[in-house]
Write an enzyme that holds these catalytic residues in place. Structure first.
Site: not given
Ligand code: CP
Length: 357
Positions: A91-92, A120, A141, A174
């Site tokens: 979702r993120t 590499k 991420r 987050h």
């Molecule tokens: N809540 C959240 O970060 O979901 P994802 O890991 O699916 O991005």
């Protein structure tokens, strides 16, 4: 143009910079007092939060009509973004991708180091610097705590700094999840006096769950919010968060009794066990079943309480709970797209043009 930064901070190497207390370096991630990199929840105060919530709702309203969607897509049609997501995400990733599309940005993606030149032997630092040759925004991420900050630190020293958004950094933070959580709380309590004075139970793996950490930091901006941290002993909230709560006179208690804790709260924030951070498979010895919400729990909690979860879930919330009007997690997920659109719009200075529409 290079971003003007305090000379004293610019001279530091990464190890020195990383050790600087956050409150002394936050403006390194601004540009002329305007948010440039979004890395930590501590970058947001009440004024900017209220502003982003209004902006998100405005964008959502504009996007209800085709003419509105078409107009929004003109706003950043000259900009490109890269989604560098080398830790799993559904979702993120998708909500940021959708947010970029809503504003007309072109999007590239790297979802694994096995498909980048890191395989590499290119360093992660050179990899992210390369992104700035091709794009105007990095959304990332990463499994390593502090790597989003390092990316922003590194790029802000170059002659082509571009904004960096942290979409989850190891066990650390987050911040955009916290924004969507807060946007959802704000919506849910809109006609109930807002977020001030509410009691929130945070349940589950509080030791390694970055969403609980980031949300706790953001809730400092509200008055008299009380926290009940509910977890198995091994997964208790970290001492750094407790220090933060004490420093800011935020009331909290800890317990492992979920059934008792959730009875009188205004919001229940469930989280899954984060066993991807196990060192020796220790999670399998933890009885997590006492930290699950079922239909039975719906009879115990307040009629006005809301149930949240950053998702993905395992057994923490029985799908039979999904149809209850207090279940807020699917709304939370969709809210992520709108608040992330607002965040990107804000970083690129579109606030006035969108608000005036
Ligand atoms: N809540 C959240 O970060 O979901 P994802 O890991 O699916 O991005």
């Amino acid at each position: 143009m290079p971003v003007k930064k305090e000379d004293s901070l610019k001279k530091l190497n990464w190890d020195e910079f990383y050790k600087v207390p956050l409150n002394k370096k936050l403006n390194y991630f601004d540009e002329d007092n305007h948010l440039f990199d979004c890395l930590f929840s501590q970058q947001f105060d009440r004024k900017i939060l209220d502003h982003l919530f209004k902006l998100a709702t405005k964008i959502r309203t504009i996007a209800k009509e085709k003419e509105g969607i078409d107009w929004l897509q003109t706003l950043l049609s000259h900009k490109r973004a890269i989604l560098y997501f080398i830790q799993p995400s559904t979702r993120t990733f998708l909500s940021f991708q959708s947010a970029c599309y809503i504003l007309g940005m072109k999007v590239s993606e790297i979802r694994s180091t096995s498909t980048s030149s890191e395989l590499k032997g290119e360093s992660p630092e050179d990899t992210v610097r390369t992104f700035s040759s091709y794009t105007d925004l990095i959304i990332m991420r990463h499994f390593e705590e502090g790597f989003a900050e390092k990316t922003a630190w590194l790029l802000n020293k170059t002659n082509r700094p571009i904004p960096v958004i942290n979409g989850g950094s190891g066990k650390d933070q987050h911040p955009t999840q916290a924004l969507l959580d807060l946007y959802t709380l704000n919506w849910a309590f809109n006609d109930k006096g807002g977020i001030d004075n509410k009691t929130i139970a945070m349940v589950g793996d509080l030791k390694r769950g970055r969403t609980v950490r980031s949300l706790t930091y953001l809730l400092k901006n509200y008055k008299n919010v009380k926290f009940i941290y509910v977890s198995p002993d091994y997964l208790k909230i970290g001492d750094d968060i407790k220090k933060f709560l004490i420093k800011h006179k935020m009331e909290f208690i800890e317990t492992d009794n979920m059934n008792k804790a959730i009875k009188n709260v205004d919001a229940i924030y469930m989280t899954r066990i984060q066993d991807e951070y196990d060192i020796n498979g220790e999670s399998k010895d933890i009885d997590y079943s006492k930290f699950h919400i079922t239909k039975e729990h719906l009879k115990m909690i307040k009629k006005t309480a809301i149930i949240m979860h950053p998702l993905p879930r395992r057994q923490e919330i029985d799908p039979a709970v999904d149809d209850d009007p207090r279940a807020m997690y699917w709304r939370q997920e969709r809210n992520g797209m709108w608040i992330r659109t607002a965040l990107i719009a804000h970083i690129f200075g579109l606030d006035k043009v969108i608000s005036a529409k």
